[in-house]
Design a protein around this motif. Structure first.
Motif, PDB file in Angstrom:
ATOM      1  N   GLU A 197       1.413  -1.158  -0.013  1.00  0.00           N
ATOM      2  CA  GLU A 197      -0.119  -0.136   0.381  1.00  0.00           C
ATOM      3  C   GLU A 197       0.564   1.609   0.193  1.00  0.00           C
ATOM      4  O   GLU A 197       0.471   2.119  -0.666  1.00  0.00           O
ATOM      5  CB  GLU A 197      -0.747  -0.321   1.146  1.00  0.00           C
TER       6      GLU A 197
ATOM      7  N   TRP B 211      -2.850   8.904  -6.676  1.00  0.00           N
ATOM      8  CA  TRP B 211      -3.855   8.269  -8.190  1.00  0.00           C
ATOM      9  C   TRP B 211      -3.582   8.415  -8.942  1.00  0.00           C
ATOM     10  O   TRP B 211      -2.944   8.683 -10.067  1.00  0.00           O
ATOM     11  CB  TRP B 211      -4.726   9.421  -6.628  1.00  0.00           C
TER      12      TRP B 211
ATOM     13  N   THR C 109      -3.581  -4.078  -6.252  1.00  0.00           N
ATOM     14  CA  THR C 109      -4.331  -3.257  -6.286  1.00  0.00           C
ATOM     15  C   THR C 109      -5.250  -2.688  -6.987  1.00  0.00           C
ATOM     16  O   THR C 109      -4.437  -2.805  -8.399  1.00  0.00           O
ATOM     17  CB  THR C 109      -3.100  -1.856  -5.374  1.00  0.00           C
TER      18      THR C 109
ATOM     19  N   GLU D 204      -8.186   0.796  -7.414  1.00  0.00           N
ATOM     20  CA  GLU D 204      -9.330   1.958  -7.398  1.00  0.00           C
ATOM     21  C   GLU D 204     -10.023   2.157  -7.720  1.00  0.00           C
ATOM     22  O   GLU D 204     -11.012   1.289  -9.035  1.00  0.00           O
ATOM     23  CB  GLU D 204      -8.194   3.292  -7.634  1.00  0.00           C
TER      24      GLU D 204
ATOM     25  N   ASP E  44     -13.390   8.342  -3.912  1.00  0.00           N
ATOM     26  CA  ASP E  44     -12.541   8.062  -4.465  1.00  0.00           C
ATOM     27  C   ASP E  44     -11.089   6.652  -3.368  1.00  0.00           C
ATOM     28  O   ASP E  44     -11.185   7.206  -2.444  1.00  0.00           O
ATOM     29  CB  ASP E  44     -11.434   8.632  -4.901  1.00  0.00           C
TER      30      ASP E  44
ATOM     31  N   ARG F 295      -8.561   3.555  -2.798  1.00  0.00           N
ATOM     32  CA  ARG F 295      -7.426   2.536  -3.175  1.00  0.00           C
ATOM     33  C   ARG F 295      -7.990   1.549  -2.284  1.00  0.00           C
ATOM     34  O   ARG F 295      -7.435   1.759  -1.280  1.00  0.00           O
ATOM     35  CB  ARG F 295      -6.593   3.362  -3.581  1.00  0.00           C
TER      36      ARG F 295
ATOM     37  N   ARG G 122      -9.005   8.943  -1.176  1.00  0.00           N
ATOM     38  CA  ARG G 122      -8.330  10.002  -1.174  1.00  0.00           C
ATOM     39  C   ARG G 122      -8.634  11.253  -0.673  1.00  0.00           C
ATOM     40  O   ARG G 122      -8.118  12.188  -0.818  1.00  0.00           O
ATOM     41  CB  ARG G 122      -9.184   9.959  -3.305  1.00  0.00           C
TER      42      ARG G 122
ATOM     43  N   ASP H 252      -5.794  11.401   2.673  1.00  0.00           N
ATOM     44  CA  ASP H 252      -5.305  10.501   1.902  1.00  0.00           C
ATOM     45  C   ASP H 252      -3.353  10.259   2.885  1.00  0.00           C
ATOM     46  O   ASP H 252      -2.315  11.464   2.041  1.00  0.00           O
ATOM     47  CB  ASP H 252      -4.926  11.076   0.747  1.00  0.00           C
TER      48      ASP H 252
END
Length: 184
Positions: A22, A30, A104, A106, A137, A139, A157, A160
């Motif tokens: 991560e 992003w 991973t 998004e 948003d 991830r 996001r 973040d």
């Protein structure tokens, strides 16, 4: 190592690996692509490929020596073309030398009430999703070990920072199941 002592050690190693992945992916910012990582036990990797030790930091080598379940993540480049994440994961399989895998991705998420009001038409739903004032948003990093635990990390996001990453064993159950299916 017995099954009962393996599980906590494997889960701890998997959690460490997910946090490392991560952090690595977050450094790229992003709007990135789907990324896939093979997870291998570092001790076994070094036993079969001793020359790789020169590429690892001393702290990683020390951790691998003291922790049999220490994992090294190996990013997979040149993923096969796929129209969506489900198709990509359904097309992946791993040799027995791979102990687990991580992905991973998004996504845009909405609160449950907003999801209920989403139009059924695909184009209208996308427009609704992208323009909704409560959209978030996120991830996701989802990983699982072969016949073992799973671990997930979620970063938004809007928040973040590394100290705002949510973590848990089954935060994204559908994606955990898809990741597990690549290991069967």
């Amino acid at each position: 190592m017995s099954e009962t002592t393996r599980e906590p050690a494997a889960l701890a190693a998997l959690g460490d690996s997910v946090r490392e992945i991560e952090h690595h992916v977050a450094e790229s910012g992003w709007d990135g692509p789907v990324r896939v990582f093979a997870l291998v036990r570092t001790q076994e990797m070094l036993r079969t490929e001793p020359g790789l030790a020169a590429q690892l930091e001393e702290s990683v080598l020390a951790a691998a020596r003291s922790q049999p379940w220490h994992l090294t993540s190996v990013e997979q480049e040149e993923l096969p073309a796929a129209p969506d994440l489900e198709t990509l994961l359904a097309g992946l399989s791993w040799p027995s030398t791979v102990d687990g895998m991580a992905v991973t991705v998004e996504r845009v998420v909405l609160p449950p009430a907003a999801e209920e009001a989403m139009p059924q038409d695909t184009e209208a739903a996308l427009e609704y999703l992208l323009n909704h004032p409560e959209r978030q948003d996120v991830r996701l990093v989802v990983a699982a070990l072969r016949d073992g635990p799973s671990w997930c990390a979620v970063r938004s996001r809007a928040n973040d920072t590394a100290d705002q990453v949510g973590q848990g064993p089954d935060l994204v159950p559908g994606l955990v199941a898809a990741v597990r299916s690549t290991l069967e």
